[in-house]
Scaffold this active site. Sequence first.
Site, mmCIF file in Angstrom:
data_model
loop_
_atom_site.group_PDB
_atom_site.id
_atom_site.type_symbol
_atom_site.label_atom_id
_atom_site.label_comp_id
_atom_site.label_asym_id
_atom_site.label_seq_id
_atom_site.Cartn_x
_atom_site.Cartn_y
_atom_site.Cartn_z
ATOM 1 C CB CYS A 291 -20.759 -4.392 -3.944
ATOM 2 S SG CYS A 291 -21.872 -3.493 -2.892
ATOM 3 C CB CYS B 130 -20.441 -5.536 -15.480
ATOM 4 S SG CYS B 130 -19.750 -6.771 -14.382
#
Lengths: 277, 384
Positions: free
Chosen positions: A35, A106
């Site tokens: 990823c 994030c």
Amino acid sequence: MWDYTDKVKELFLHPKNAGDLENPDAVGEVGSIVCGDALKLSLQVDKESGKITDARFKTFGCASAIASSTALTELIKGKTLDEALKVTNNEIAEYLGGLPREKMHCSVMGQEALEAAVAHYRGEKPPEVEEGTIVCQCYGITDTKLKRVIKENDLHTVDDVTNFTKAGGGCGSCIPDIEKILKDLWDGKVAAESAKPGRKLTNIQKIAMIQEVIETEVRPLLEKDGGDVELVDVDRSKVIVSLRGSCTGCLMADVTLKNIEKKLKEHVSEDIIVEIE
Amino acid sequence: MKIVYLDNNATTRVADEVREAMLPFFSDLYGNPSSMHTFGGQVHRKIEVARAQVAALINADPEEIIFTSCGTESDNSAIMGCLNSMPEKRHVITTRVEHPAVLNFCKTIGKRGYRVTLLPVDKLGRLDLDELDKAVTDDTAVVSIMYANNESGVIFPMGDIVNIVKSRGVLLHTDAVQVAGKIPVDVKKQPVDLVSLSGHKMHAAKGVGALYIKRGTRFSPYIIGGHQESGRRGGTENVASIIGFGKSAELAGNHLSAGNSKLIELRDKLEFGLSETCPEARTNGDTENRLPNTLNISFEYVEGEAILLRLNEFNICASSGSACTSGSLEPSHVLRAMGVPYTAIHGSIRFSLSRYTTDDDINKVLDVMPGIIKELRELSPFVK
């Protein structure tokens, strides 16, 4: 070039709490190298008070992933596990003075690493394998996670869902599924209100609805291929449009017109016929 | 602080000689080259000089060159020009590793009723010529294959590609944006039908490109307007940039005849230096057939954007194939097509040099890179 805040840059260049703990009481790992980002969170927990006495991270990822990890560890130290679980991805982003929208995933990753670590501490199964079906095959994201992040962050567009979860950012084949999830979550009542009216529309109402369907349902799709459409006139049930951009002279223009007609039949009135200017 | 610019496959500095050549066309010589008066006509003659200079770089005739606004326009025009000139043919062949100017254009026409074949590459980024041969059919309108890849620097065997495609009587376009000025290109020796060029990749200004259209090639214009460029591209010419492009082509030609040995020496020094000082670094692509200025190297278990931002702290400019730098969430389509493992794609860095690159530039990178990689690996959960 990403537009990072000074705080992100500072914590990327000089991270705090990086590394492993020697004998961690809990470890949470999320993400994967495929990823493009991954976070391993190690916690030391005081048995009596239930407080997090130390937190360390190891992160594979870009500047915002590394800075988000520092933010997470700083935010949860000294908190009890239950207090820590209340830390949202938004608080992580706020700690950093904000993140570019495309990098919000994030901050979500930080929140998930914490949930995984707490589950590990409590001997529960890690939350990423919680019930739910995988929607995004590329990044292995379930509908349960999507619904949670969409609600918590008040997301309304597929782009934002991708910004926050990465879902849909790979091959893109799950985008219709994400659209459906968004529709089911938010459109429930909106759709009920604006559902195709059984009553007779005035001409002005009809034109307004046609205009809106073209703006919201048709143009975004055409724009993806560099095309565009403009409403020229409405003559009773006949809708006259003009194709622009790469739609001009496009060999598939007939198909495009049929699709516009289908959308208008669906949303406005069954008897609509679309013609080109 | 001095910038160490190693991102020349993205864009290049405008050469001083190019800038000097351009300046009069912003002030004294502002006439429209299409005008009847001498004031405009003199500009027209200067454009023809530039056309001859660009033609000379690839051994073409000046009438075979049209100026465009950029490499992307040249690519789009070339493919669409071919398709429009033979509407009965519905098949296009290109590769998985093309620049988006070709790849996304082909994907788009693929949604509009064309059949598009995307040729694969092997793990060194090389094309399988048998696959190309098999892909060509009677329905194929055009084959578009880049001359060299912008990310890996791998050069495709254009002579062999010409033989295969032309023996079947199909039009061949090549995107030579990354090649022109870096290695010799000769359209007489390798008779492709259409070649895309870009000014800013070879020390001219941004906003100018060129398309070579071999004499006799059926072509219909993509930008429709006035009679400029012999009716093959409408729109008033970007005069100053075209003049500069001509100058940059002349300079590139001189540079090529002097040889690329210095450039190759610097690139190799960088490659071997990094391989020695940074553990688990690997070069991507076929090093036997590679542009002299390009090095694509992966640092396993660290992420490319993080490396770039650390390099940025030292004023070093490079680029990466990682997902975080791509503007989407997917890492480089080129490295994925090559089957480079994800651990290495995310940590891939492209250094691209130019004739302005110095020993000091390379030494600076070799100085700081081992520390950067070591620090980022200390943060990485994949390094035990």
